[in-house]
Write a protein that holds these residues in place. Structure first.
Motif, PDB file in Angstrom:
ATOM      1  N   ALA A   1       2.534  -5.032   2.871  1.00  0.00           N
ATOM      2  CA  ALA A   1       1.634  -5.801   3.744  1.00  0.00           C
ATOM      3  C   ALA A   1       1.844  -7.304   3.578  1.00  0.00           C
ATOM      4  O   ALA A   1       1.771  -8.053   4.551  1.00  0.00           O
ATOM      5  CB  ALA A   1       0.187  -5.425   3.455  1.00  0.00           C
TER       6      ALA A   1
ATOM      7  N   ARG B   1       0.398 -10.552  14.747  1.00  0.00           N
ATOM      8  CA  ARG B   1       0.131  -9.302  15.459  1.00  0.00           C
ATOM      9  C   ARG B   1      -0.714  -8.365  14.613  1.00  0.00           C
ATOM     10  O   ARG B   1      -0.774  -8.519  13.391  1.00  0.00           O
ATOM     11  CB  ARG B   1       1.447  -8.610  15.766  1.00  0.00           C
ATOM     12  N   SER B   2      -1.286  -7.362  15.267  1.00  0.00           N
ATOM     13  CA  SER B   2      -2.016  -6.326  14.545  1.00  0.00           C
ATOM     14  C   SER B   2      -1.081  -5.683  13.521  1.00  0.00           C
ATOM     15  O   SER B   2       0.049  -5.326  13.844  1.00  0.00           O
ATOM     16  CB  SER B   2      -2.495  -5.287  15.564  1.00  0.00           C
ATOM     17  N   GLY B   3      -1.548  -5.602  12.275  1.00  0.00           N
ATOM     18  CA  GLY B   3      -0.741  -4.990  11.218  1.00  0.00           C
ATOM     19  C   GLY B   3       0.181  -5.959  10.504  1.00  0.00           C
ATOM     20  O   GLY B   3       0.936  -5.570   9.612  1.00  0.00           O
ATOM     21  N   SER B   4       0.101  -7.257  10.846  1.00  0.00           N
ATOM     22  CA  SER B   4       1.015  -8.228  10.221  1.00  0.00           C
ATOM     23  C   SER B   4       0.564  -8.643   8.824  1.00  0.00           C
ATOM     24  O   SER B   4       1.314  -9.313   8.111  1.00  0.00           O
ATOM     25  CB  SER B   4       1.178  -9.463  11.115  1.00  0.00           C
ATOM     26  N   GLY B   5      -0.666  -8.299   8.435  1.00  0.00           N
ATOM     27  CA  GLY B   5      -1.116  -8.591   7.069  1.00  0.00           C
ATOM     28  C   GLY B   5      -2.250  -9.592   6.967  1.00  0.00           C
ATOM     29  O   GLY B   5      -2.621 -10.008   5.865  1.00  0.00           O
ATOM     30  N   LYS B   6      -2.853  -9.970   8.104  1.00  0.00           N
ATOM     31  CA  LYS B   6      -3.892 -11.012   8.089  1.00  0.00           C
ATOM     32  C   LYS B   6      -5.103 -10.606   7.222  1.00  0.00           C
ATOM     33  O   LYS B   6      -5.551 -11.369   6.375  1.00  0.00           O
ATOM     34  CB  LYS B   6      -4.353 -11.320   9.522  1.00  0.00           C
ATOM     35  N   THR B   7      -5.612  -9.399   7.477  1.00  0.00           N
ATOM     36  CA  THR B   7      -6.790  -8.947   6.719  1.00  0.00           C
ATOM     37  C   THR B   7      -6.454  -8.804   5.244  1.00  0.00           C
ATOM     38  O   THR B   7      -7.251  -9.165   4.371  1.00  0.00           O
ATOM     39  CB  THR B   7      -7.304  -7.606   7.290  1.00  0.00           C
ATOM     40  N   THR B   8      -5.263  -8.300   4.953  1.00  0.00           N
ATOM     41  CA  THR B   8      -4.856  -8.150   3.552  1.00  0.00           C
ATOM     42  C   THR B   8      -4.843  -9.502   2.849  1.00  0.00           C
ATOM     43  O   THR B   8      -5.333  -9.634   1.721  1.00  0.00           O
ATOM     44  CB  THR B   8      -3.457  -7.490   3.479  1.00  0.00           C
TER      45      THR B   8
ATOM     46  N   VAL C   1       3.966   0.584   2.328  1.00  0.00           N
ATOM     47  CA  VAL C   1       3.811  -0.459   3.344  1.00  0.00           C
ATOM     48  C   VAL C   1       3.705  -1.800   2.625  1.00  0.00           C
ATOM     49  O   VAL C   1       2.777  -2.009   1.840  1.00  0.00           O
ATOM     50  CB  VAL C   1       2.534  -0.229   4.183  1.00  0.00           C
TER      51      VAL C   1
ATOM     52  N   GLN D   1     -14.294  -8.416   9.162  1.00  0.00           N
ATOM     53  CA  GLN D   1     -13.988  -7.913  10.505  1.00  0.00           C
ATOM     54  C   GLN D   1     -15.133  -7.024  11.025  1.00  0.00           C
ATOM     55  O   GLN D   1     -15.428  -7.022  12.199  1.00  0.00           O
ATOM     56  CB  GLN D   1     -12.697  -7.100  10.441  1.00  0.00           C
TER      57      GLN D   1
ATOM     58  N   GLU E   1     -11.052 -12.559  12.409  1.00  0.00           N
ATOM     59  CA  GLU E   1     -11.295 -12.446  13.860  1.00  0.00           C
ATOM     60  C   GLU E   1     -12.709 -12.887  14.237  1.00  0.00           C
ATOM     61  O   GLU E   1     -13.455 -12.118  14.837  1.00  0.00           O
ATOM     62  CB  GLU E   1     -11.101 -10.988  14.317  1.00  0.00           C
TER      63      GLU E   1
ATOM     64  N   ARG F   1       1.254   5.075   1.151  1.00  0.00           N
ATOM     65  CA  ARG F   1       0.713   6.107   2.050  1.00  0.00           C
ATOM     66  C   ARG F   1       1.563   7.336   1.851  1.00  0.00           C
ATOM     67  O   ARG F   1       2.635   7.431   2.447  1.00  0.00           O
ATOM     68  CB  ARG F   1       0.811   5.665   3.502  1.00  0.00           C
TER      69      ARG F   1
ATOM     70  N   TYR G   1       0.868  -1.189   0.000  1.00  0.00           N
ATOM     71  CA  TYR G   1       0.000   0.000   0.000  1.00  0.00           C
ATOM     72  C   TYR G   1       0.893   1.223   0.000  1.00  0.00           C
ATOM     73  O   TYR G   1       1.935   1.237   0.660  1.00  0.00           O
ATOM     74  CB  TYR G   1      -0.868   0.043   1.265  1.00  0.00           C
TER      75      TYR G   1
ATOM     76  N   HIS H   1      -6.344 -13.488  16.815  1.00  0.00           N
ATOM     77  CA  HIS H   1      -5.322 -13.228  17.828  1.00  0.00           C
ATOM     78  C   HIS H   1      -5.469 -14.244  18.959  1.00  0.00           C
ATOM     79  O   HIS H   1      -4.733 -14.220  19.924  1.00  0.00           O
ATOM     80  CB  HIS H   1      -5.547 -11.867  18.495  1.00  0.00           C
TER      81      HIS H   1
HETATM   82  N1  LIG Z   1      -5.915   0.397   2.584  1.00  0.00           N
HETATM   83  C1  LIG Z   1      -4.722   0.524   3.162  1.00  0.00           C
HETATM   84  N2  LIG Z   1      -3.931   1.578   2.910  1.00  0.00           N
HETATM   85  C2  LIG Z   1      -2.705   1.690   3.480  1.00  0.00           C
HETATM   86  N3  LIG Z   1      -2.187   0.788   4.339  1.00  0.00           N
HETATM   87  C3  LIG Z   1      -2.947  -0.282   4.632  1.00  0.00           C
HETATM   88  C4  LIG Z   1      -4.246  -0.475   4.079  1.00  0.00           C
HETATM   89  N4  LIG Z   1      -4.757  -1.640   4.557  1.00  0.00           N
HETATM   90  C5  LIG Z   1      -3.809  -2.144   5.392  1.00  0.00           C
HETATM   91  N5  LIG Z   1      -2.730  -1.334   5.426  1.00  0.00           N
HETATM   92  C6  LIG Z   1      -1.479  -1.574   6.183  1.00  0.00           C
HETATM   93  O1  LIG Z   1      -0.988  -2.860   5.803  1.00  0.00           O
HETATM   94  C7  LIG Z   1      -0.476  -3.548   6.935  1.00  0.00           C
HETATM   95  C8  LIG Z   1      -1.240  -4.861   7.124  1.00  0.00           C
HETATM   96  O2  LIG Z   1      -2.588  -4.531   7.505  1.00  0.00           O
HETATM   97  P1  LIG Z   1      -3.696  -5.648   7.808  1.00  0.00           P
HETATM   98  O3  LIG Z   1      -4.983  -4.944   8.009  1.00  0.00           O
HETATM   99  O4  LIG Z   1      -3.626  -6.692   6.761  1.00  0.00           O
HETATM  100  O5  LIG Z   1      -3.146  -6.259   9.190  1.00  0.00           O
HETATM  101  P2  LIG Z   1      -3.863  -7.249  10.226  1.00  0.00           P
HETATM  102  O6  LIG Z   1      -2.851  -8.277  10.591  1.00  0.00           O
HETATM  103  O7  LIG Z   1      -5.159  -7.727   9.671  1.00  0.00           O
HETATM  104  O8  LIG Z   1      -4.142  -6.286  11.454  1.00  0.00           O
HETATM  105  P3  LIG Z   1      -5.317  -6.357  12.592  1.00  0.00           P
HETATM  106  O9  LIG Z   1      -5.025  -7.607  13.400  1.00  0.00           O
HETATM  107  O10 LIG Z   1      -5.103  -5.096  13.362  1.00  0.00           O
HETATM  108  O11 LIG Z   1      -6.640  -6.405  11.883  1.00  0.00           O
HETATM  109  C9  LIG Z   1      -0.604  -2.587   8.108  1.00  0.00           C
HETATM  110  O12 LIG Z   1       0.622  -1.895   8.243  1.00  0.00           O
HETATM  111  C10 LIG Z   1      -1.709  -1.652   7.677  1.00  0.00           C
HETATM  112  O13 LIG Z   1      -1.568  -0.385   8.288  1.00  0.00           O
END
Ligand SMILES: Nc1ncnc2c1ncn2[C@@H]1O[C@H](COP(=O)(O)OP(=O)(O)OP(=O)(O)O)[C@@H](O)[C@H]1O
Length: 222
Positions: free
Chosen positions: A28, A47-54, A26, A88, A163, A21, A19, A196
């Motif tokens: 992901a 962890r939060s931000g590790s890329g799971k949702t992506t 970033v 989520q 989650e 910014r 991504y 988590h």
């Molecule tokens: N649309 C976006 N634009 C910019 N950065 C993004 C976007 N979506 C996710 N990110 C960044 O990509 C990285 C992975 O995000 P992601 O949401 O996949 O993490 P996650 O493991 O699901 O976190 P959480 O457990 O908090 O949901 C993070 O650094 C996040 O800030």
């Protein structure tokens, strides 16, 4: 064992996603490989931000990877029954009751008795007393379970859940994780659950861990 039954339901190969910014990039996902077999429940920790949702979004087709390939291999069912997602933020339709929300995809998938299937699942998830309420009239934990019921009601080939126990107490987390596992094993559905939660991980057939966009370790569930 037939050749088909040994084929993965999900195959993720070399997936990257970045991504932008402003001037920052970033990364992901940095080359993720993952296979999920029919009937297998895989929990994706990180962890939060590790890329799971992506990763889930790339598998669901909601986001396009920058490189690599995602394949969902399914030979049965309507498109509604291939991949079902628990987002989520749940994504329930505000103007429909919980029962109507859950019955809708079953009806679209051509299930024979969508209302009955919806009620059975909602009751199994402890939502019998709230199934005729609107999403705004229930707790977040109740809405989360309804979103899970809405995904499971079509008996999907692949269940993706972000989650799915994040709003639940310990007893409910255990109950929900057990229900997902039982349904997947009975129906041959595969599941990829981002979490988590150690209790959800304990119910998995396999646990994989994302660290800064890379799948670092993989361990059998205990
Ligand atoms: N649309 C976006 N634009 C910019 N950065 C993004 C976007 N979506 C996710 N990110 C960044 O990509 C990285 C992975 O995000 P992601 O949401 O996949 O993490 P996650 O493991 O699901 O976190 P959480 O457990 O908090 O949901 C993070 O650094 C996040 O800030």
């Amino acid at each position: 064992m037939s050749v088909l039954s040994t084929q993965p339901v999900l195959s993720v190969r070399g997936v990257t996603k970045a991504y932008r910014r402003g001037r920052e990039t970033v990364h992901a996902l940095r080359g993720v490989d993952l296979e999920v077999a029919p009937g297998e429940v895989v929990v994706l920790l990180g962890r939060s931000g590790s890329g799971k949702t992506t990763l889930l979004n790339c598998v669901a087709g909601w986001e396009a990877p920058d490189s690599g390939a995602v394949e969902v291999l399914s030979t049965t069912g309507t498109p509604w029954q291939q991949v079902a997602v628990v987002p989520q933020r749940f994504g329930l339709l505000d103007e429909l009751t919980l029962a109507e929300n859950v019955a809708l995809p079953a009806r679209l998938a051509g299930s024979p008795e969508p209302e009955a299937a919806a009620r059975e699942l909602l009751e199994e998830l402890g939502l019998a007393v709230v199934l005729d309420r609107l999403p705004a009239e229930v707790s977040l934990g109740e809405a989360q379970r309804a979103a899970l019921a809405r995904a499971l009601v079509v008996r999907p080939t692949l269940l993706l859940a972000d989650e799915p126990t994040g709003r639940l107490d310990e007893a409910l987390s255990v109950k929900v994780a057990a229900l997902v596992r039982r349904r997947c094993h009975e129906q041959g559905s595969a599941a990829l659950l981002a979490s988590h939660d150690a209790l959800t991980a304990a119910s998995a057939d396999r646990v994989v861990r994302l660290h800064d966009g890379q799948l670092r370790e993989e361990s059998p569930a205990t």
